[in-house]
Design a protein around this motif. Structure first.
Motif, PDB file in Angstrom:
ATOM      1  N   TYR A  22     -39.942  41.412  48.183  1.00  0.00           N
ATOM      2  CA  TYR A  22     -39.567  41.463  49.596  1.00  0.00           C
ATOM      3  C   TYR A  22     -38.083  41.758  49.788  1.00  0.00           C
ATOM      4  O   TYR A  22     -37.627  41.970  50.889  1.00  0.00           O
TER       5      TYR A  22
ATOM      6  N   ARG B 168     -43.174  48.048  53.778  1.00  0.00           N
ATOM      7  CA  ARG B 168     -41.827  48.478  53.341  1.00  0.00           C
ATOM      8  C   ARG B 168     -41.824  49.868  52.707  1.00  0.00           C
ATOM      9  O   ARG B 168     -41.126  50.123  51.734  1.00  0.00           O
TER      10      ARG B 168
ATOM     11  N   VAL C 206     -36.173  45.680  55.617  1.00  0.00           N
ATOM     12  CA  VAL C 206     -35.495  44.775  54.672  1.00  0.00           C
ATOM     13  C   VAL C 206     -34.315  44.117  55.384  1.00  0.00           C
ATOM     14  O   VAL C 206     -33.705  44.720  56.260  1.00  0.00           O
TER      15      VAL C 206
ATOM     16  N   THR D 267     -41.717  42.631  58.711  1.00  0.00           N
ATOM     17  CA  THR D 267     -41.919  43.572  57.618  1.00  0.00           C
ATOM     18  C   THR D 267     -43.395  43.753  57.317  1.00  0.00           C
ATOM     19  O   THR D 267     -44.210  42.875  57.576  1.00  0.00           O
TER      20      THR D 267
ATOM     21  N   ASP E 210     -36.970  47.663  49.503  1.00  0.00           N
ATOM     22  CA  ASP E 210     -38.063  48.482  50.005  1.00  0.00           C
ATOM     23  C   ASP E 210     -38.435  49.528  48.959  1.00  0.00           C
ATOM     24  O   ASP E 210     -37.902  49.543  47.839  1.00  0.00           O
TER      25      ASP E 210
END
Lengths: 494, 494
Positions: free
Chosen positions: A42, A86, A94, A83, A45
């Protein structure tokens, strides 16, 4: 108020109360601390260009949970980054910086809530992967048309927040044009429920279209209704060599009129791009023996059963319509050469070639990609002028694009023997943006702004529009907590 | 600050400076005092239900003049009402009250700035009459599709500000869906120039769609770019009797799929409506001998030349496609009876019948008109439930509608022998709105809110959406000077 030291980040600050609140809201299993290994995917991206450490990743399952998370963040003054997959190219999904934001991942909101067969619409949650939506429609004999390379990872929330496009916009429209209803959580935690799927609804400001393309800066889209379409019964796919790029609008119009608006792909593939693909992927065969200087890959489809039936010439009726269009265009000297896929395999080969371009350019060496759009009538002038200008600077332009939409992916690479680092990229970009401004083009056609185009945006976007955007942002998100640092450039000192 | 006494209006207040400023800006010939006879047509709209006396009517010729007028009004604290053909049905283009607003008429901004033949778009100013735009496109072999009764008077600015619809939305979309570029003056006098006509442009909030349908409360649209389409080469028009209204989506889908999405009109015309038309206009002949309880008037078109050629059966290929669709639907027992226009005259007769309905209902006696929309799958339930409920109250429902969009014009008249004034209209409206809310419908499909639906709006619109609308309005028009008293209801005391 939130009392974390934003400069030093989460590791030195107590976050107990806030994290406990998140866990109470969505369940402890669905909150990851930003420093944990599990949070690694996370923090960056797909492009790898954008990264940042969130305080925590939180994964609500319902709209109500999203609303509660938003309210909790508001109460603590913590900024939020919504998000999905991504897969965006501009860093919208992000966090900026480390330890200042909570990442709200919509991935667990992955239900297809409803498919209305007669009304031809589908209601999907923000975390549904695009390809899943396509498959669910296909299972019912319908088409969810939006199609692009990242469809196996991209999620509906991001698709809408970036107003995604892709290769069949010329037929079906962008994400915006396909969406006929939305549900979202606003920055104050209130919920907008406008999942009606109505074709007509004139009751106030168009909040749906305001949220679409807002890159999560005005709220969090939690679900949406999309139009569905009947599956094509016939397809004709091929590759053309045009005498000149300026003739492309005429080619498009003749194909459209003969087929009743059936053009589903109309992609610019000039010789330079095809050459790079064939060099990087030696198995790919050029679609035409003589490389086409101005190549166009096209697909025409029809939902009509009669178009799939045999015509006099042997092929389908749709094929004969395409042939008749090409006959006209060849007589006019506009189309110089043409190939039509004679089997499904040939068709897939053409598509594979089209889809190999990004990887081919990447393998080929360093490159700078522009995602721009122009009025159809101005595309040829842009390409001719820019190609000449950047060639003189030592660049090799590698352009492809969704020509039917006037959308070019104009990429600059180094000419053979030239060192990328020595080339005047800033000057080339400046030339491109100046020409775009002159020709009424856009510096971001389908990828959006995110973090990566803020500097271009402040130079090229009208100040009246930027001011209006800032006023709307402040009105709906007065504390600036939803996806800060994206889409809206900070004004420069005068 | 403006020092007129708004309670007593213009006649008692000196307005010299302000009027002189307006005259300097647009020329003395283009400013009319609100009390002058010449201003009479501007004091009321087409419905005659809404009226108000402006301080002055001012007619700018250019976008720059509009911007200067807006700034002048801001400087003097005078509210502004943008106006065009005043054919809207909700009172959006007339001042509220007397002597407090300036009416800014866009009628002199009536240039067709550009028609892009290859790119298939047209750039028109706000004061261009809809029919003029249609004609200019037709002169070049193209179609400006938006079509409705008031097209000979309605102007582009109002068309966009109300997001107008009409009878061919099922094929081409609403004003919003047709508009691909906009120019507008914001409430602070700044100009937005986004007349690009780009098919893809992801550079910030969608201000275009925010202004469309905002009924002039967020700024004044001065020009716009619209998509154009190829002219149909073939048309097949007819009238169907369906077994049940619930089957309408199936009929629509079969016609769409056989014709490749060619349905251009799909209009609900039940027996009650046709009966009233035939009673008021005795020359009109019923399209089917046995009056159809559930009648549908339809038109299918095709831009394909091959669809205009003769098919085996004698008619055009398009006609044979429609016949094949009807054959399927008759075998399924869904279509009970059908007529197809066999000449252009028969076709025009069908259209004339459709277009006579509003006048017929008006001639028939007092009536209350609702402009509502529903998910296609819910239309039949709404009609059945409402028809029964209001019939018991003594009403005769006279419904027509753009069935392909789920848009009903549901009108209530008095049953023969009943006195309109005695009927419980408030109760009938309440029943309708409750049912709409239950079925996810809209209380204003294509006419908008204006002044007339503010009370319904505050009852039926989500408070989260109303709050967001108010925040946006305040952000862009902090003094509330642009078209006050329209679209956004004042919050009720709790």
């Amino acid at each position: 108020m939130w009392d974390v030291n934003v400069a030093t980040g989460l590791s030195v600050a107590p976050v107990g109360d806030f994290l406990a609140g998140l866990k109470r809201t969505v369940g402890a299993a669905h909150v990851i601390r930003g420093v944990d290994d599990e949070a690694a995917p996370y923090r960056r991206d797909w492009t790898g260009q954008f990264s940042g450490s969130p305080i925590a990743v939180v994964k609500p399952k319902t709209t109500q949970e999203v609303a509660e998370v938003v309210k909790l963040c508001c109460d603590h003054g913590v900024s939020m980054v919504p998000t999905g997959g991504r897969t965006g190219l501009c860093g919208g999904g992000v966090p900026i910086g480390d330890g200042t934001s909570v990442l709200i991942s919509l991935e667990r909101m992955n239900s297809v809530r409803h498919l209305d067969q007669d009304g031809r619409s589908i209601t999907v949650e923000a975390g549904v992967v695009l390809q899943t939506a396509q498959e669910r429609a296909r299972d019912r004999g319908l088409v969810f048309p939006l199609t692009f390379g990242a469809q196996g990872s991209a999620m509906i929330g991001g698709v809408l927040s970036t107003n995604a496009g892709g290769s069949n916009v010329v037929r079906y429209g962008t994400a915006r044009e396909l969406c006929i209803g939305i549900e979202a959580v606003l920055p104050n935690g209130s919920v907008i429920n406008a999942l009606t799927g109505l074709r007509k609804d004139n009751t106030g400001y168009d909040l749906r279209d305001l949220l679409i393309g807002a890159e999560g800066t005005l709220g969090i889209i939690t679900a949406a209704v999309f139009k569905l379409f009947p599956e094509p019964k016939a397809r004709t796919t091929g590759f053309l060599s045009l005498a000149a790029l300026a003739d492309a609008p005429r080619v498009l119009n003749v194909l459209q009129d003969r087929s009743g608006g059936g053009v589903e792909a109309f992609e610019y593939m000039p010789k330079a791009a095809v050459d790079v693909i064939c060099r990087v992927f030696p198995k790919v065969r050029k679609p035409l023996e003589d490389a086409a200087q101005t190549g166009v890959f096209f697909e025409v489809t029809s939902p009509r059963e009669d178009d799939a039936q045999s015509a006099d010439g042997g092929g389908t009726r749709l094929e004969s319509l395409v042939f008749s269009a090409l006959e006209v265009l060849m007589e006019e000297g506009i189309v110089v050469d043409a190939m039509i896929a004679q089997s499904e395999q040939q068709r897939l080969d053409l598509w594979a070639m089209r889809e190999a371009i990004l990887e081919a350019i990447t393998e080929n060496g360093p490159a700078y990609h522009m995602d721009i759009s122009l009025p159809l009538a101005a595309v040829a002038e842009f390409v001719a002028t820019m190609d000449e200008a950047v060639s003189e600077m030592g660049f090799q332009p590698l352009t492809v694009g969704h020509l039917g939409d006037g959308n070019l992916h104009y990429a600059l690479s180094a000419q053979p023997g030239r060192n990328w680092a020595d080339l005047p990229l800033a000057r080339a970009k400046q030339a491109a943006f100046a020409l775009l401004a002159k020709l009424n083009g856009s510096f971001s056609a389908e990828h959006g702004i995110g973090q990566s185009k803020l500097d271009v945006m402040i130079d090229l976007k009208e100040s009246s529009q930027l001011d209006a955007m800032r006023a709307i942002k402040t009105a709906l998100d007065p504390s600036g907590l939803i996806n800060p640092g994206k889409l809206i450039p900070v004004p420069r000192d005068p």
